[in-house]
Design a protein around this motif. Structure first.
Motif, mmCIF file in Angstrom:
data_model
loop_
_atom_site.group_PDB
_atom_site.id
_atom_site.type_symbol
_atom_site.label_atom_id
_atom_site.label_comp_id
_atom_site.label_asym_id
_atom_site.label_seq_id
_atom_site.Cartn_x
_atom_site.Cartn_y
_atom_site.Cartn_z
ATOM 1 N N ILE A 161 -31.836 60.562 0.144
ATOM 2 C CA ILE A 161 -32.296 61.910 -0.198
ATOM 3 C C ILE A 161 -31.209 62.738 -0.868
ATOM 4 O O ILE A 161 -31.404 63.915 -1.157
ATOM 5 C CB ILE A 161 -32.825 62.662 1.042
ATOM 6 N N GLY A 162 -30.053 62.108 -1.129
ATOM 7 C CA GLY A 162 -28.988 62.798 -1.850
ATOM 8 C C GLY A 162 -28.218 63.792 -1.018
ATOM 9 O O GLY A 162 -27.772 64.824 -1.527
ATOM 10 N N CYS A 163 -28.033 63.490 0.250
ATOM 11 C CA CYS A 163 -27.384 64.433 1.168
ATOM 12 C C CYS A 163 -26.067 63.933 1.732
ATOM 13 O O CYS A 163 -25.641 64.365 2.799
ATOM 14 C CB CYS A 163 -28.331 64.780 2.315
ATOM 15 N N GLY A 220 -24.513 65.464 5.850
ATOM 16 C CA GLY A 220 -23.620 66.416 5.204
ATOM 17 C C GLY A 220 -24.304 66.996 3.990
ATOM 18 O O GLY A 220 -24.779 66.249 3.136
ATOM 19 N N PRO A 221 -24.420 68.318 3.876
ATOM 20 C CA PRO A 221 -25.177 68.933 2.779
ATOM 21 C C PRO A 221 -24.502 68.758 1.429
ATOM 22 O O PRO A 221 -23.310 68.477 1.330
ATOM 23 C CB PRO A 221 -25.224 70.410 3.172
ATOM 24 N N LYS A 222 -25.284 68.929 0.353
ATOM 25 C CA LYS A 222 -24.770 68.880 -1.015
ATOM 26 C C LYS A 222 -24.465 70.282 -1.540
ATOM 27 O O LYS A 222 -24.144 70.439 -2.707
ATOM 28 C CB LYS A 222 -25.813 68.226 -1.924
ATOM 29 N N LEU A 223 -24.589 71.273 -0.669
ATOM 30 C CA LEU A 223 -24.379 72.660 -1.072
ATOM 31 C C LEU A 223 -23.658 73.363 0.068
ATOM 32 O O LEU A 223 -23.941 73.119 1.245
ATOM 33 C CB LEU A 223 -25.730 73.335 -1.342
ATOM 34 N N LEU A 239 -21.883 69.585 -4.368
ATOM 35 C CA LEU A 239 -21.260 68.265 -4.336
ATOM 36 C C LEU A 239 -21.929 67.367 -5.371
ATOM 37 O O LEU A 239 -23.148 67.183 -5.353
ATOM 38 C CB LEU A 239 -21.416 67.664 -2.933
ATOM 39 N N HIS A 240 -21.138 66.826 -6.275
ATOM 40 C CA HIS A 240 -21.660 65.934 -7.318
ATOM 41 C C HIS A 240 -20.688 64.790 -7.511
ATOM 42 O O HIS A 240 -19.482 65.001 -7.648
ATOM 43 C CB HIS A 240 -21.846 66.702 -8.633
#
Length: 327
Positions: A161-163, A220-223, A239-240
């Protein structure tokens, strides 16, 4: 004429060696730049003629359900072109089955992309990267039983989910009981799988489990918001590619800020500040000229020129959810 028409398109269909497809640089496994493998090299698809019908075929081929958006103009990032002017009818099972004008003569900044419905989502969490694990099977959302649920399984969900990384593994309906089928039981991932459906499991649908045992995860969040007076205020950082960077304040407004506050689980945006109010950030300025409709689930789903495509300095790092958000 019929023979000539057939000959023309048979010459321009995708080569049979283009038998693999993937989505790159999206926020999860069901979004990103469309890439196809040709002669052992991954390349992109030109956005000439790219529309929802073409994108729907990609989503179906990826096992990602219905298409949400068809993206153009290298929305996710530019790339080397392999295909140009794809023309799908919408009933094809794979993109290679669609008509195409072969290897593209198309600029890299016209790479096509898609956003599809994900096969996995998190529900009832405190932010978009936490919650009860739900999976879609045969078009119906259901839950995952916590029998055997561990850190390796949770890691696959967070990555899908990209997290980022899994920080906590939850069981016993920690995020509340779901509804519908308990689709998966005794999931056993080795931790390297790209999707949860690729993990080994002892049963699907027919198993002895109730919603009291729904599995969950905290990733862990991406923001994140930095240097604020609370967890709901501060400089917006994203985060990228594993690296934290900032967002330029060009065009930043309350509509964009509202998406951040919602993604962070912080309610409504009170104020959107500009000009590095909480100090300059460091690292890349990942996003610029962000333009959200306001209903996006995550900031990464908002429109922008693309990752690291900007002319901006850290003195313009923006801040969001000032002082607190309204709950």
């Amino acid at each position: 004429k019929g023979s000539l028409f057939h000959l023309m398109f048979s010459c321009f269909t995708i080569p049979t060696s283009t038998d693999k497809i993937r989505l790159m640089y999206g926020i999860n496994s069901c979004s990103g730049r469309v890439e196809v493998l040709y002669n052992g090299i991954w390349g992109t698809v030109c956005d000439d003629g790219w529309d929802l019908t073409d994108a729907a075929v990609v989503c179906r081929e990826m096992g990602c359900g219905d298409v949400i958006e068809a993206k153009s103009a290298a929305y996710f990032v530019p790339g080397q072109m392999w295909m140009n002017t794809v023309q799908c009818t919408g009933i094809e099972s794979t993109l290679k089955s669609c008509r195409s004008y072969g290897i593209a003569s198309c600029s890299s900044n016209k790479a096509a992309g898609v956003i599809c419905q994900p096969a996995v989502t998190l529900v009832n969490g405190t932010h978009s990267c936490s919650g009860r694990v739900e999976v879609r099977h045969n078009g119906i959302w259901g839950t995952v039983c916590d029998d055997g649920w561990d850190a390796s399984d949770a890691a696959v969900v967070c990555r899908e989910i990209g997290c980022g990384n899994a920080t906590e593994v939850k069981s016993a309906a920690y995020f509340g009981q779901g509804s519908g089928p308990v689709w998966m039981n005794n999931v056993s991932c080795n931790g390297t799988e790209s999707t949860l459906k690729n993990c080994v499991l002892s049963g699907r649908v027919r198993q002895n489990c109730s919603h009291e045992k729904d599995a969950g995860v905290i990733c862990g969040p991406k923001l994140r918001l930095q240097n604020g007076s609370s967890s709901c205020s501060g400089r917006v950082e994203v985060l990228h590619n594993g690296i934290w960077g900032t967002v330029c304040d060009d065009g930043w407004d309350l509509t964009d800020a509202a998406v951040v506050c919602r993604e962070m689980g912080c309610g409504d945006a009170i104020e959107a500040r500009k000009g590095a109010f909480f100090g300059n950030g460091s690292g890349p300025i990942w996003m610029n000229n962000v333009n959200c409709y306001g209903n996006e689930q995550t900031l990464k789903r908002c429109r922008s020129p693309g990752w690291d495509v900007q002319n901006c300095n850290h003195y313009k790092d923006l801040f969001d959810c000032m002082h607190s958000c309204v709950f």
